[in-house]
Write a protein that holds these residues in place. Structure first.
Motif, mmCIF file in Angstrom:
data_model
loop_
_atom_site.group_PDB
_atom_site.id
_atom_site.type_symbol
_atom_site.label_atom_id
_atom_site.label_comp_id
_atom_site.label_asym_id
_atom_site.label_seq_id
_atom_site.Cartn_x
_atom_site.Cartn_y
_atom_site.Cartn_z
ATOM 1 N N GLY A 156 0.712 -1.229 0.005
ATOM 2 C CA GLY A 156 0.165 0.139 0.394
ATOM 3 C C GLY A 156 1.037 1.623 -0.163
ATOM 4 N N MET A 157 1.940 1.140 0.603
ATOM 5 C CA MET A 157 2.964 2.718 0.307
ATOM 6 C C MET A 157 2.710 3.086 -1.066
ATOM 7 S SD MET A 157 6.318 1.503 3.009
ATOM 8 C CE MET A 157 6.289 3.204 2.752
ATOM 9 N N LYS A 163 8.355 10.103 -1.460
ATOM 10 C CA LYS A 163 9.240 11.389 -1.196
ATOM 11 C C LYS A 163 8.833 11.597 -0.320
ATOM 12 C CE LYS A 163 8.086 14.899 -3.823
ATOM 13 N NZ LYS A 163 6.453 15.784 -5.061
ATOM 14 N N GLU A 164 8.169 11.965 0.925
ATOM 15 C CA GLU A 164 7.274 12.002 1.588
ATOM 16 C C GLU A 164 8.805 11.711 3.083
ATOM 17 O OE1 GLU A 164 3.903 11.119 3.335
ATOM 18 O OE2 GLU A 164 4.326 12.030 5.466
ATOM 19 N N LEU A 165 8.210 10.622 3.403
ATOM 20 C CA LEU A 165 10.502 9.643 4.114
ATOM 21 C C LEU A 165 11.543 10.990 3.260
ATOM 22 C CD1 LEU A 165 9.321 6.653 4.092
ATOM 23 C CD2 LEU A 165 9.493 7.609 6.334
ATOM 24 N N ALA A 167 12.095 13.332 2.463
ATOM 25 C CA ALA A 167 12.037 15.086 2.586
ATOM 26 C C ALA A 167 12.064 14.892 3.785
ATOM 27 C CB ALA A 167 10.360 15.733 2.122
ATOM 28 N N ALA A 168 11.314 14.331 4.699
ATOM 29 C CA ALA A 168 11.647 14.415 6.435
ATOM 30 C C ALA A 168 12.873 13.881 6.705
ATOM 31 C CB ALA A 168 10.990 13.323 6.781
ATOM 32 N N GLY A 169 14.146 13.406 5.938
ATOM 33 C CA GLY A 169 15.183 13.093 6.821
ATOM 34 C C GLY A 169 15.250 12.060 6.830
ATOM 35 N N VAL A 170 14.731 10.143 6.479
ATOM 36 C CA VAL A 170 14.845 9.512 5.978
ATOM 37 C C VAL A 170 15.919 8.796 4.912
ATOM 38 C CG1 VAL A 170 13.468 7.185 5.755
ATOM 39 C CG2 VAL A 170 12.905 8.848 7.674
ATOM 40 N N ALA A 194 12.651 4.536 -3.557
ATOM 41 C CA ALA A 194 13.051 5.004 -2.545
ATOM 42 C C ALA A 194 14.436 5.383 -3.091
ATOM 43 C CB ALA A 194 13.069 3.522 -1.905
ATOM 44 N N ARG A 195 15.264 4.619 -4.047
ATOM 45 C CA ARG A 195 16.369 5.113 -4.844
ATOM 46 C C ARG A 195 16.465 6.357 -6.049
ATOM 47 N NH1 ARG A 195 17.037 0.613 -7.902
ATOM 48 N NH2 ARG A 195 18.478 0.094 -6.114
#
Ligand SMILES: [Zn+2]
Length: 399
Positions: A156-157, A163-165, A167-170, A194-195
């Motif tokens: 479901g991701m 993109k949000e992760l 941007a949050a530093g992950v 992710a890449r």
């Protein structure tokens, strides 16, 4: 004090380490440097050379290595941190500090999967990853650098989630396969998203680790195409040799060997990588904390095992735990080179080892003795409480 943050630097620092008997660089192309002195200013390496040739004036800390060897701080490419310096897996406190006494100065999370009640819904997965990234950036037991906040992908991701992760530093994904996504096609799509946003990935290779996890075979590993083939020697159950070979030959990704894995399969992977001329792909982890426990000397044990049983010169085996990982993971440590982080381990052959020096002792299968660790140019530990005692130990001779 061991669990506290180092005091904030109040002024410029200059660390000088002299009388280094052997300088291992962590760089496979030139694993031994012709140098006896390293200088670091404000946590960064500024000079490597002969004492008489480098500027050692104005040292705020002067260390006499007493002939012991200097290596880059060791990097554990595969850990499962949860909260501070506690692990629920073996209900142990202080495990990260214990690893520092085994020479590990940097750790990379393969997922905070042992968190009791770990959320499986997408919002919860993202929240926990961001929390872990923040918490381990702000809290470094003994000064150890912990790259954490590694979400395990769940069905479901969407691209927007990655993109949000990011941007949050992950910056990392935890082991693909430890969550609900176990098929190659879904994993491949999410790993690619992710890449695209600069998040590195790894995968759980081999049989289930603990009840609740599953089998990931060569076909899924190759299709998912993560940046690192996480514990290619199993964690603990390894794939058949022909699948390991198929992974080594079928991609150019990192080949991670872990302590909590099958040692014979680790040696098989090493031999395969060597035959292919691709030992630069070999990196090391412990997979700790695991069902097999917490292994403060796990990275040293892997170096010694691979060197002694895998017939690899010790100075090359140390690169598996330092420079190879640093390059693959884009870290600023792991190699003794001007401009990089001043993260070091000072070690020597253990007392009464049959080897004539550090390198021979490791090639004979002994563990080295650690005399000191340094992170960001600051001395973090002196004689290790966990390794056998080193023959020669460094000393702080001036401030
Ligand atoms: Zn795993």
């Amino acid at each position: 004090m061991a669990h506290d943050q180092p005091a904030a630097n109040t002024g410029p620092t200059k660390l000088v380490i002299k009388n280094i008997g052997l300088l291992l660089t962590g760089d496979m192309d030139k694993p031994v440097a012709d140098a006896d002195t390293v200088v670091a200013e404000n946590g960064r390496i500024t000079a490597i050379g002969r004492f008489k040739d480098v500027d050692t004036e104005g040292a705020t800390t002067l260390i006499d290595a007493n002939g012991s060897a200097l290596t880059p701080g060791l990097i554990d490419s595969h850990v499962h941190p949860v909260a501070g310096d506690w692990t629920p897996r073996q209900n142990q406190i202080g495990w990260i500090d214990s690893f520092l006494h085994g020479g590990v100065t940097t750790m990379i999370s393969a997922g905070e999967v042992h968190m009791p009640g770990r959320p499986r819904d997408v919002v919860g997965v993202k929240a926990m990853a961001i929390f872990a990234q923040r918490a381990f950036s702000a809290f470094r037991p003994g000064g150890v650098k912990i790259h954490a906040g590694a979400p395990v992908i769940e069905p479901g991701m969407t691209e927007e989630d990655f993109k949000e992760l990011a941007a949050a530093g992950v910056k990392l994904l935890g082991e693909v396969g430890l969550g609900g996504v176990k098929d190659g096609a879904t994993a491949k799509q999410m790993v690619a998203w992710a890449r695209k946003y600069g998040i590195q990935s790894t995968i759980h290779t081999g049989g289930p680790s603990i009840p609740g996890s599953g089998l990931i075979g060569a076909d899924v590993v190759l299709e998912a195409d993560t940046d690192v083939v996480g514990h290619i020697n199993g964690g603990h159950t390894a794939l058949p040799d022909k699948e390991i070979r198929c992974i080594c030959e079928g991609c150019k990704r990192g080949l991670e060997l872990v302590h909590n894995g099958n040692e014979r399969a680790a040696l098989y992977t090493l031999r395969t990588a060597r035959e292919m001329g691709e030992m630069h792909r070999v990196i090391l982890g412990t997979d700790a904390p695991a069902g097999s426990g917490v292994q403060p000397l796990g990275i040293l044990r892997m170096v010694s095992m691979l060197s002694s049983l895998g017939d690899v010169p010790a100075e090359i085996a140390f690169c598996f735990a330092t420079g190879n990982t640093a390059r693959m993971r884009a870290l600023d440590c792991g190699i003794v080179e001007v401009g990089r982080a001043a993260d070091f381990v000072l070690m020597d052959k253990a007392q009464h080892s049959a080897g004539k020096d550090l390198l021979e002792s490791v090639q004979l299968g002994d563990l080295p003795g650690i005399g000191m660790t340094v992170i960001d140019g600051i001395v973090r530990t002196e004689r290790s409480r966990n390794t056998p005692p080193a023959t020669r130990v460094p000393q702080i001779v001036g401030h």
